[in-house]
Design a protein around this motif. Structure first.
Motif, mmCIF file in Angstrom:
data_model
loop_
_atom_site.group_PDB
_atom_site.id
_atom_site.type_symbol
_atom_site.label_atom_id
_atom_site.label_comp_id
_atom_site.label_asym_id
_atom_site.label_seq_id
_atom_site.Cartn_x
_atom_site.Cartn_y
_atom_site.Cartn_z
ATOM 1 N N THR A 60 0.823 -1.215 0.000
ATOM 2 C CA THR A 60 0.000 0.000 0.000
ATOM 3 C C THR A 60 0.855 1.262 0.000
ATOM 4 O O THR A 60 0.649 2.180 -0.800
ATOM 5 C CB THR A 60 -0.946 0.014 1.212
ATOM 6 N N MET A 61 1.836 1.329 0.902
ATOM 7 C CA MET A 61 2.669 2.533 0.996
ATOM 8 C C MET A 61 3.536 2.702 -0.255
ATOM 9 O O MET A 61 3.831 3.821 -0.670
ATOM 10 C CB MET A 61 3.520 2.486 2.256
ATOM 11 N N GLU A 62 3.938 1.585 -0.856
ATOM 12 C CA GLU A 62 4.692 1.651 -2.115
ATOM 13 C C GLU A 62 3.828 2.283 -3.210
ATOM 14 O O GLU A 62 4.306 3.123 -3.985
ATOM 15 C CB GLU A 62 5.134 0.252 -2.544
ATOM 16 N N LYS A 63 2.568 1.906 -3.241
ATOM 17 C CA LYS A 63 1.639 2.444 -4.239
ATOM 18 C C LYS A 63 1.490 3.960 -4.086
ATOM 19 O O LYS A 63 1.348 4.689 -5.073
ATOM 20 C CB LYS A 63 0.285 1.743 -4.085
ATOM 21 N N TRP A 64 1.550 4.428 -2.854
ATOM 22 C CA TRP A 64 1.393 5.860 -2.578
ATOM 23 C C TRP A 64 2.724 6.622 -2.635
ATOM 24 O O TRP A 64 2.751 7.828 -2.439
ATOM 25 C CB TRP A 64 0.770 6.060 -1.192
ATOM 26 N N GLY A 65 3.830 5.907 -2.866
ATOM 27 C CA GLY A 65 5.126 6.570 -2.859
ATOM 28 C C GLY A 65 5.578 6.973 -1.469
ATOM 29 O O GLY A 65 6.371 7.909 -1.298
ATOM 30 N N LEU A 66 5.095 6.260 -0.443
ATOM 31 C CA LEU A 66 5.412 6.575 0.949
ATOM 32 C C LEU A 66 6.162 5.426 1.628
ATOM 33 O O LEU A 66 6.183 5.334 2.850
ATOM 34 C CB LEU A 66 4.120 6.896 1.723
ATOM 35 N N ASP A 67 6.750 4.531 0.837
ATOM 36 C CA ASP A 67 7.519 3.423 1.380
ATOM 37 C C ASP A 67 8.886 3.919 1.847
ATOM 38 O O ASP A 67 9.298 5.047 1.554
ATOM 39 C CB ASP A 67 7.683 2.330 0.331
ATOM 40 N N TYR A 68 9.581 3.066 2.580
ATOM 41 C CA TYR A 68 10.879 3.472 3.152
ATOM 42 C C TYR A 68 11.876 3.882 2.083
ATOM 43 O O TYR A 68 12.571 4.896 2.216
ATOM 44 C CB TYR A 68 11.444 2.330 4.001
ATOM 45 N N GLU A 69 11.966 3.115 1.012
ATOM 46 C CA GLU A 69 12.938 3.409 -0.039
ATOM 47 C C GLU A 69 12.685 4.779 -0.664
ATOM 48 O O GLU A 69 13.615 5.483 -1.044
ATOM 49 C CB GLU A 69 12.912 2.324 -1.118
ATOM 50 N N SER A 70 11.412 5.162 -0.760
ATOM 51 C CA SER A 70 11.079 6.466 -1.341
ATOM 52 C C SER A 70 11.362 7.619 -0.386
ATOM 53 O O SER A 70 11.663 8.731 -0.823
ATOM 54 C CB SER A 70 9.595 6.503 -1.740
ATOM 55 N N LEU A 71 11.249 7.368 0.922
ATOM 56 C CA LEU A 71 11.389 8.439 1.910
ATOM 57 C C LEU A 71 12.810 8.622 2.428
ATOM 58 O O LEU A 71 13.178 9.710 2.861
ATOM 59 C CB LEU A 71 10.457 8.165 3.105
ATOM 60 N N LYS A 72 13.610 7.570 2.383
ATOM 61 C CA LYS A 72 14.900 7.626 3.074
ATOM 62 C C LYS A 72 15.890 8.600 2.440
ATOM 63 O O LYS A 72 16.791 9.086 3.117
ATOM 64 C CB LYS A 72 15.520 6.231 3.177
ATOM 65 N N TYR A 73 15.726 8.915 1.171
ATOM 66 C CA TYR A 73 16.676 9.829 0.525
ATOM 67 C C TYR A 73 16.540 11.246 1.072
ATOM 68 O O TYR A 73 17.524 11.949 1.263
ATOM 69 C CB TYR A 73 16.479 9.793 -0.991
ATOM 70 N N ASP A 74 15.311 11.672 1.308
ATOM 71 C CA ASP A 74 15.093 12.996 1.894
ATOM 72 C C ASP A 74 15.238 12.976 3.408
ATOM 73 O O ASP A 74 15.405 14.027 4.029
ATOM 74 C CB ASP A 74 13.687 13.502 1.541
ATOM 75 N N HIS A 75 15.115 11.786 4.006
ATOM 76 C CA HIS A 75 15.151 11.692 5.474
ATOM 77 C C HIS A 75 15.923 10.428 5.880
ATOM 78 O O HIS A 75 15.339 9.447 6.333
ATOM 79 C CB HIS A 75 13.711 11.634 5.997
ATOM 80 N N PRO A 76 17.253 10.430 5.707
ATOM 81 C CA PRO A 76 18.043 9.218 5.998
ATOM 82 C C PRO A 76 18.033 8.793 7.469
ATOM 83 O O PRO A 76 18.360 7.658 7.772
ATOM 84 C CB PRO A 76 19.464 9.605 5.556
ATOM 85 N N GLU A 77 17.615 9.710 8.355
ATOM 86 C CA GLU A 77 17.582 9.348 9.778
ATOM 87 C C GLU A 77 16.257 8.703 10.180
ATOM 88 O O GLU A 77 16.075 8.315 11.335
ATOM 89 C CB GLU A 77 17.797 10.612 10.633
ATOM 90 N N LEU A 78 15.323 8.579 9.242
ATOM 91 C CA LEU A 78 13.987 8.079 9.570
ATOM 92 C C LEU A 78 14.018 6.606 9.975
ATOM 93 O O LEU A 78 14.606 5.764 9.301
ATOM 94 C CB LEU A 78 13.063 8.246 8.360
#
Length: 416
Positions: free
Chosen positions: A122-140
């Motif tokens: 689901t989160m991958e479909k929305w572009g909210l998966d870890y791989e998509s978010l970690k580049y802007d927020h590597p500490e997440l």
């Protein structure tokens, strides 16, 4: 004293409650909570109890099913929902919209942890998966709770506690041959999964102090349930013998079970040979200590039925209170079988502050189970009652620099 006063001075402007919260072991940690029902909300409530700022995000109108899981209710909020949602702020956000996703990303940017329990993919479909978010927020630190995990052939299935108890083997060893397979009286795999998620999140926070990096955590109900099989699993893996349903018997120790007494039933949990020697004296059966059938635990396991009959005859001569007093005096593990009413009127439970009261936003006082975490310095605190749907939406958005007028536009557009 002046030094101590100087340290405390900055807190006085916030008031006593805020000062206590700033001292919570997780104060300064911000959690984005996209979970619902039990495992995730239980995890995030514990984080909130320890001082983390938890933002509970639901779809407009609310999508945590447990709000409607009643009766009983307190002015429209179910007791089920109340049990896992204190110490959280609540907002609504439509994550199917681009604007909603943009707002969520801004919140994540200011946060340490994201936890969700959407179905895998689901989160991958929305572009909210870890791989998509970690580049802007590597500490997440990104925790995904699911039924079966992110890998394996069942990864796309939804997870429900009852079904997981059945699949994991828990039901196969719970109950008796007469009762058939039984589930545990609460959603235990959800609770265990919430605890495992908490352990994973706090471990990741500690590791981040060294590496400066966040990471993804994949927690499944199925894995958590299987891990809870402990000695039953080990017995099988060592022997190859499938464990049976034993009711209130223990598969490896005896006497370790319920026994009928004069006024009902009680638990006796003799854990070693020394305790058995004292137990035999307590029930006025010293001859059991010398009987070759019962000297060691292995002997007793081989002659369980004969031993149970002899003990039953003795215990039926007195009532629960008498036996509890006698056994406790000698250090023999035992317990009355209490119902929930008796538990919450137990003096020890009260002394341990395992029942608390909070003032709910709707004006009612609500009683809740307190935290079992008793910390000497950074104590848990109970600051926020379980929130109403979207209760803090405007407050959170305004912290992002979104004006009241813009909030109203977002409401009109059904973004919040």
């Amino acid at each position: 004293m002046k030094q101590i006063q100087g340290i405390l001075d900055p807190f006085y402007e916030y008031g006593i409650k805020e000062a206590v919260r700033l001292h919570g072991p997780l104060s300064g940690v911000r959690v984005v909570d996209l979970t619902r029902v039990l495992a995730g909300p239980y995890c995030t409530m514990i984080l909130g109890d320890m001082g983390a700022e938890v933002i509970k995000i639901e779809a407009p109108g609310g999508n945590d099913d447990t709000r409607g899981w009643g009766p009983p209710y307190v002015k429209g909020e179910s007791a089920y929902y109340l049990c896992t949602n204190r110490n959280k702020k609540a907002m609504t956000l439509n994550l199917k919209s681009e604007k909603g996703k943009d707002i969520l990303k801004k919140i994540i940017k200011q946060s340490d942890i994201l936890i969700h329990n959407f179905k895998t993919g689901t989160m991958e479909k929305w572009g909210l998966d870890y791989e998509s978010l970690k580049y802007d927020h590597p500490e997440l630190i990104y925790c995904h709770i699911s039924g079966f995990g992110e890998t394996g052939p069942l990864r796309h299935l939804a997870g429900y506690d009852f079904a997981i108890q059945a699949m994991s083997g828990l039901m196969s060893i719970t109950g008796s041959e007469e009762s058939g397979p039984m589930k545990v009286g609460v959603a235990i795999t959800d609770v265990l999964t919430g605890l495992y998620a908490n352990i994973g999140i706090q471990s990741a926070l500690l590791e981040r102090e060294k590496s400066g990096l966040g990471q993804a955590i994949d927690i499944s109900l199925y894995d958590a349930a299987i891990s809870s099989l402990v000695n039953a699993a080990s017995n099988y893996l060592v022997s190859g013998k499938v464990p049976e349903r034993l009711g209130n018997y223990h598969p490896n120790i005896t006497p370790y079970q319920t026994f009928k007494v004069k006024d009902g039933e009680m638990v006796v949990a003799v854990g070693n040979d020394r305790q058995f020697q004292m137990f035999a004296d307590c029930i006025n059966a010293p001859e059991l200590k010398e009987d070759p059938r019962f000297i060691t635990n292995s002997d007793r396991m081989s002659h369980r039925e004969e031993l149970e009959a002899l003990i039953h005859e003795k215990l039926m001569q007195d009532d629960t209170d008498k036996w509890i007093h006698l056994f406790r005096e000698k250090g023999i593990p035992c317990a009355p079988i209490q119902n929930i009413d008796e538990v919450f009127n137990d003096r020890h439970v009260m002394a341990r502050e395992m029942v608390i009261e909070m003032d709910h936003t709707n004006g009612e006082k609500i009683s809740m189970v307190g935290s079992p975490l008793k910390m000497s310095r950074t104590k848990v605190s109970y600051e926020l009652p379980p929130p109403m749907v979207g209760e803090h939406t405007d407050e959170i958005l305004q912290q992002l620099g979104i004006s009241e007028e813009e909030c109203q536009v977002l409401k009109d557009q059904k973004i919040i």
